[in-house]
Motif scaffolding. Sequence first.
Motif, short mmCIF file in Angstrom:
data_model
loop_
_atom_site.label_atom_id
_atom_site.label_comp_id
_atom_site.label_asym_id
_atom_site.label_seq_id
_atom_site.Cartn_x
_atom_site.Cartn_y
_atom_site.Cartn_z
N GLN A 42 -62.50 4.64 -50.03
CA GLN A 42 -61.39 5.33 -49.36
C GLN A 42 -60.82 4.49 -48.23
OE1 GLN A 42 -62.73 9.12 -47.88
NE2 GLN A 42 -63.06 9.85 -49.97
N HIS A 43 -61.71 3.98 -47.38
CA HIS A 43 -61.25 3.19 -46.23
C HIS A 43 -60.53 1.92 -46.69
CE1 HIS A 43 -64.56 5.18 -43.57
NE2 HIS A 43 -63.51 5.98 -43.80
N LEU A 44 -61.09 1.29 -47.72
CA LEU A 44 -60.45 0.08 -48.25
C LEU A 44 -59.05 0.41 -48.77
CD1 LEU A 44 -60.44 -2.85 -49.26
CD2 LEU A 44 -61.71 -2.09 -51.27
N ALA A 45 -58.96 1.48 -49.57
CA ALA A 45 -57.68 1.87 -50.15
C ALA A 45 -56.66 2.19 -49.07
CB ALA A 45 -57.87 3.06 -51.09
N GLU A 46 -57.11 2.95 -48.06
CA GLU A 46 -56.18 3.34 -47.00
C GLU A 46 -55.72 2.14 -46.17
OE1 GLU A 46 -58.20 6.56 -45.01
OE2 GLU A 46 -58.03 7.65 -46.92
N ALA A 47 -56.66 1.23 -45.88
CA ALA A 47 -56.31 0.06 -45.07
C ALA A 47 -55.28 -0.81 -45.78
CB ALA A 47 -57.57 -0.76 -44.76
N LEU A 48 -55.43 -0.94 -47.10
CA LEU A 48 -54.49 -1.77 -47.87
C LEU A 48 -53.11 -1.13 -47.90
CD1 LEU A 48 -56.67 -2.79 -50.96
CD2 LEU A 48 -56.03 -4.21 -49.01
N LYS A 49 -53.09 0.18 -48.14
CA LYS A 49 -51.82 0.90 -48.25
C LYS A 49 -51.08 0.87 -46.90
CE LYS A 49 -50.35 5.06 -50.60
NZ LYS A 49 -50.26 6.28 -49.80
N LYS A 50 -51.83 1.21 -45.87
CA LYS A 50 -51.25 1.28 -44.51
C LYS A 50 -50.73 -0.10 -44.08
CE LYS A 50 -52.86 3.25 -40.23
NZ LYS A 50 -51.91 4.18 -39.66
N MET A 51 -51.53 -1.13 -44.34
CA MET A 51 -51.12 -2.47 -43.96
C MET A 51 -49.79 -2.82 -44.61
SD MET A 51 -52.84 -6.14 -44.95
CE MET A 51 -52.39 -6.01 -46.69
N ARG A 52 -49.72 -2.59 -45.95
CA ARG A 52 -48.51 -3.02 -46.66
C ARG A 52 -47.30 -2.21 -46.24
NH1 ARG A 52 -44.87 -5.03 -47.73
NH2 ARG A 52 -44.15 -6.21 -49.52
N GLU A 53 -47.52 -0.93 -45.91
CA GLU A 53 -46.39 -0.06 -45.58
C GLU A 53 -45.90 -0.23 -44.15
OE1 GLU A 53 -47.75 3.82 -46.65
OE2 GLU A 53 -47.45 3.44 -48.79
N GLU A 54 -46.85 -0.45 -43.24
CA GLU A 54 -46.48 -0.37 -41.83
C GLU A 54 -46.34 -1.70 -41.11
OE1 GLU A 54 -48.97 2.40 -39.77
OE2 GLU A 54 -48.80 3.90 -41.36
N LEU B 7 -53.35 -3.85 -38.02
CA LEU B 7 -53.30 -3.37 -39.41
C LEU B 7 -53.87 -4.43 -40.34
CD1 LEU B 7 -49.69 -1.91 -39.34
CD2 LEU B 7 -51.76 -0.57 -39.64
N GLU B 14 -61.99 -4.56 -44.06
CA GLU B 14 -62.41 -3.75 -45.21
C GLU B 14 -62.60 -4.62 -46.46
OE1 GLU B 14 -63.31 -0.66 -45.47
OE2 GLU B 14 -62.82 0.01 -43.45
N LEU B 34 -49.15 -8.94 -48.83
CA LEU B 34 -47.97 -8.77 -47.98
C LEU B 34 -46.75 -9.46 -48.57
CD1 LEU B 34 -49.46 -9.12 -44.40
CD2 LEU B 34 -48.46 -7.09 -45.44
N ALA B 45 -54.53 0.38 -54.27
CA ALA B 45 -55.19 1.37 -53.42
C ALA B 45 -55.48 2.65 -54.19
CB ALA B 45 -54.32 1.66 -52.19
N LYS B 49 -59.20 4.31 -55.17
CA LYS B 49 -59.55 5.64 -54.67
C LYS B 49 -59.87 6.58 -55.84
CE LYS B 49 -57.79 8.49 -50.95
NZ LYS B 49 -56.93 9.60 -51.35
#
Lengths: 206, 206
Positions: A42-54, B7, B14, B34, B45, B49
């Motif tokens: 979960q943490h890995l998936a969220e970190a990847l998604k968040k990084m790419r989006e934000e 980020l 992770e 990126l 991601a 998950k």
Amino acid sequence: MEMSSKLLEKAVAEISQLPGIGKRTALRLALHLLKQPPEQSQHLAEALKKMREEIKFCNQCHNISDNDVCELCANPLRDKTIICVVEDVRDVMAIENTGLFKGQYHVLGGKISPIDGVGPSQLTISSLVAKVKAGDVKELIFALSSTMEGDTTNFYIYKQIKDCNVVTSAIARGIAVGDELEFADEVTLGRSIIQRVPFENSFKNN
Amino acid sequence: MEMSSKLLEKAVAEISQLPGIGKRTALRLALHLLKQPPEQSQHLAEALKKMREEIKFCNQCHNISDNDVCELCANPLRDKTIICVVEDVRDVMAIENTGLFKGQYHVLGGKISPIDGVGPSQLTISSLVAKVKAGDVKELIFALSSTMEGDTTNFYIYKQIKDCNVVTSAIARGIAVGDELEFADEVTLGRSIIQRVPFENSFKNN
């Protein structure tokens, strides 16, 4: 490879799209995650998604940043009149790790390489030239890798700013500290003789 | 390494928790993502998950599965009276790839290894023994790796089922097909002489 689970198959297919990771390694990584607590995936998936989006790119130096202006550009203690020109984000990290540079950076995003289809317009050269022409920059340090593409990029930028009132320099090339002469290649050794420095300066770390 | 983005730092932390992936490789992978369209990171991601949350283990053979019973166990064409005992999911895939085994599997989940803290209770041995004692199994093929731990595990299982009416066998060890004798280790070469097969059988692929 025949897999008994479509979910596993999909995960392996996605992981193996990463550079340098084949199907076999991807499978090993997926099976590892299955043995770990679900939180790790979960943490890995969220970190990847968040990084790419934000994640953003600094609108001044084009470095990776969490804000519109990166920490380095926003830092009032750093000298805005010296700009170190680098290819990519990793070079910024490498130079920052030395702790010896207190100016600003400019991240080109690559180097001119017609073979790879990279021309000047794909890099952030125009924004660098604009910065120099605005007149606040005193020195430009070229810190690109010393390859044909790196040299081409240096010259391309140099030609556009050579009439501006700016000092240009390039990082020193030579024998690495701690290396033995006999194992150095002749081009590097030759350069380190031609570009020798006064002995009193050769100890200096600052 | 000092990074200009929290980020990015979080994503690298992770990724580098995966086995065999250091900080440097993790950074390379993150920077690669990126540069790719955001969909790639999203799909990766989500696949990770979803896999971790939804994947199941077959309640009969303990293989990875999308359902309570895996495709192999649910297949009415496969012989339920022959069970091949393997360490892990990858071994099932490897044997399935040969296309030469039409029985069922039993995935132990590892092998007995006191040094690594793995005892019989952490493996699915009791469920295998129960299956054999139920009486429908005619043959048990041991296909564990031929290490001390593999042999120990084989013997541990063998002792518990030796009084049942079941044939036990182990996969053949010997010189790999296509390998030259002079490069084979002496233990393997020795075994392949002791366990020689009738010449007429030595061509057989079925």
